[in-house]
Motif scaffolding. Structure first.
Motif, PDB file in Angstrom:
ATOM      1  N   THR A 106       1.494   2.704   5.147  1.00 22.06           N
ATOM      2  CA  THR A 106       2.089   2.310   6.427  1.00 22.06           C
ATOM      3  C   THR A 106       1.133   2.608   7.567  1.00 22.06           C
ATOM      4  OG1 THR A 106       4.331   2.741   5.614  1.00 22.06           O
ATOM      5  CG2 THR A 106       4.033   2.621   8.006  1.00 22.06           C
ATOM      6  N   PHE A 107       0.850   1.583   8.377  1.00 20.01           N
ATOM      7  CA  PHE A 107       0.056   1.740   9.596  1.00 20.01           C
ATOM      8  C   PHE A 107       1.015   1.875  10.773  1.00 20.01           C
ATOM      9  CE2 PHE A 107      -2.727  -0.482   6.679  1.00 20.01           C
ATOM     10  CZ  PHE A 107      -3.976   0.089   6.908  1.00 20.01           C
ATOM     11  N   THR A 108       0.744   2.806  11.660  1.00 22.57           N
ATOM     12  CA  THR A 108       1.527   2.921  12.886  1.00 22.57           C
ATOM     13  C   THR A 108       0.593   2.819  14.089  1.00 22.57           C
ATOM     14  OG1 THR A 108       1.390   5.342  12.939  1.00 22.57           O
ATOM     15  CG2 THR A 108       3.262   4.376  11.778  1.00 22.57           C
ATOM     16  N   GLY A 109       1.095   2.277  15.169  1.00 24.72           N
ATOM     17  CA  GLY A 109       0.287   2.090  16.366  1.00 24.72           C
ATOM     18  C   GLY A 109       1.008   1.221  17.361  1.00 24.72           C
ATOM     19  N   GLU A 133       2.638  -4.033   8.502  1.00 25.43           N
ATOM     20  CA  GLU A 133       2.569  -2.592   8.742  1.00 25.43           C
ATOM     21  C   GLU A 133       2.702  -1.769   7.468  1.00 25.43           C
ATOM     22  OE1 GLU A 133       4.924  -1.712  12.619  1.00 25.43           O
ATOM     23  OE2 GLU A 133       5.600  -3.669  11.853  1.00 25.43           O
ATOM     24  N   THR A 134       3.481  -2.259   6.499  1.00 28.27           N
ATOM     25  CA  THR A 134       3.689  -1.541   5.241  1.00 28.27           C
ATOM     26  C   THR A 134       3.320  -2.433   4.062  1.00 28.27           C
ATOM     27  OG1 THR A 134       5.474  -0.224   6.187  1.00 28.27           O
ATOM     28  CG2 THR A 134       5.369  -0.347   3.793  1.00 28.27           C
ATOM     29  N   GLY A 135       2.565  -1.880   3.116  1.00 27.17           N
ATOM     30  CA  GLY A 135       2.163  -2.656   1.948  1.00 27.17           C
ATOM     31  C   GLY A 135       2.029  -1.782   0.720  1.00 27.17           C
ATOM     32  N   THR A 136       2.104  -2.384  -0.462  1.00 28.06           N
ATOM     33  CA  THR A 136       1.983  -1.670  -1.728  1.00 28.06           C
ATOM     34  C   THR A 136       0.696  -2.067  -2.427  1.00 28.06           C
ATOM     35  OG1 THR A 136       4.379  -1.543  -1.978  1.00 28.06           O
ATOM     36  CG2 THR A 136       3.067  -1.227  -3.962  1.00 28.06           C
TER      37      THR A 136
END
Length: 388
Positions: A310-313, A344-347
């Motif tokens: 998960t990337f946050t920004g 934003e979220t990946g597997t």
């Protein structure tokens, strides 16, 4: 699956944070006096805040802006190029590459009687030469930049004999201005400090040579390096830096006037940046561009299997692509994998042949167009270890 495709399929905690942290809505700006005292920032920042949703916390700390940034009190620093402390700050890796934003300027101050007859001159060298020819008194301001500027003017004027008119009593700033007032002398100082002093003292000195580029002094922004200083709002700092260098903002900087002063006091300087940076802040780019502050993965130790990243920004969405700069186990050089994740979220899964050891993430670039990789990679300090 290729190693670079797997690259981020491991546990990663940026800056030691285990949970995803909410993006800060505050950009902490450490700034020197002039952009605040002039009212320039007050005229620019409301539009930035309205367009982005950020709130800018402006802290005017003068000579100590880089000391404050070292202490973790800034996301972005706005100072003169060559400001006190910048050399050590950059040498210690605490700041990202500086970006020019605008220039303020010094000014030649003339006594009301103007014995050298320089009133109306816009060429500072010509005015200085006239002062020397008429043996009119010139006082050296021992502030470092003004003293150096006086030396440059003396050289450009042909090294006139200083005897009898060129005086250095070791005074600086307000003290030398007051001495010039008493002795009806010429002197150099910054425009904004002089204007503020004139408002409180009704000084009879007058500004000369405001349109000479020699009198301008470059100012720049520096994003605090999140690899070295914890808690930096990188996304907010990038957004504010980009806003200040947008062509529209540069036009507003040129048009800005101090109340009661008709002359231009600030000069757009973003064009001095490298072309690839300017293309990233063209009119097609807005301050709502995506930027990453943190990367968080779902496990702390990797063996096999798949993991969620998960990337946050700021301004991230399902249409955001993420390029990642990384370093392999045992390597001292960085590599980049483009479009490693969308959304934003990946597997991601880990191939069995993947090398074990410590993998390091050194930066992330977020972008909307999968074919556009021109933007800056923003540092992200992170690592994890893959075990057998």
């Amino acid at each position: 699956m290729h190693l670079t495709s797997w690259l981020l399929g491991f546990s990663l905690v940026t800056l030691g944070a285990t949970p995803a942290v909410a993006q800060s809505s505050v950009v902490r700006l450490q700034v020197v006096n002039v952009p605040v005292d002039s009212g320039l920032l007050a005229s620019l920042l409301p539009d930035f805040e309205k367009a982005t949703g950020y709130r800018v916390d402006v802290d005017k700390k003068g000579d100590t802006v880089y000391d404050m940034a070292r202490q973790g009190a800034a996301d972005l620093v706005l100072s003169h190029y060559g400001h006190r402390g910048i050399d050590d700050f950059m040498a210690d890796g605490l700041g990202l590459w500086p970006r020019a934003v605008f220039a303020n300027q010094a000014v030649l101050l003339a006594p009301s009687r103007d014995p050298a007859g320089v009133r109306g001159m816009q060429d500072a060298v010509q005015a200085f030469r006239r002062i020397a020819e008429t043996r009119s008194l010139f006082l050296v301001n021992n502030a470092a930049t003004e003293k150096y500027l006086a030396q440059v003017l003396w050289e450009a004027a042909g090294r006139p004999d200083p005897a009898g008119w060129y005086s250095d009593a070791g005074l600086r700033d307000e003290a030398v201005i007051q001495a010039a007032e008493r002795s009806e002398a010429y002197v150099l100082w910054g425009t904004i400090p002089f204007i503020k002093l004139k408002e409180s003292t009704n000084s009879r000195l007058e500004m000369v040579g405001l349109e000479d580029a020699m009198m301008q002094r470059l100012m720049m922004t520096v994003i605090v390096n999140p690899e070295k200083v914890a808690g930096v709002n990188v996304a907010g700092a990038v957004a504010l830096q980009r806003y200040l260098t947008l062509s529209a903002t540069q036009g507003r900087i040129r048009a800005f006037r101090y109340p009661g002063v008709s002359q231009q006091l600030f000069w757009p300087s973003a064009r001095d940046n490298i072309g690839t940076f300017l293309s990233d802040v063209s009119p097609l780019t807005t301050t709502a561009d995506p930027a990453v502050n943190r990367v968080v993965f779902s496990a702390a130790t990797i063996r096999t299997g798949s993991f969620t990243t998960t990337f946050t920004g700021a301004n991230l969405s399902a249409q955001t692509y993420f390029d990642v700069r990384f370093r392999r186990p045992g390597s001292s050089s960085d590599e980049v994998v483009e479009n490693w994740q969308q959304g934003e979220t990946g597997t991601h899964s880990i191939p069995a042949a993947t090398a074990t050891g410590t993998w390091r993430i050194t930066g992330v670039r977020a972008h909307r167009d999968p074919n556009d990789h021109r933007g800056s990679i923003i540092p992200a300090a992170a690592s994890t270890t893959l075990v057998p």
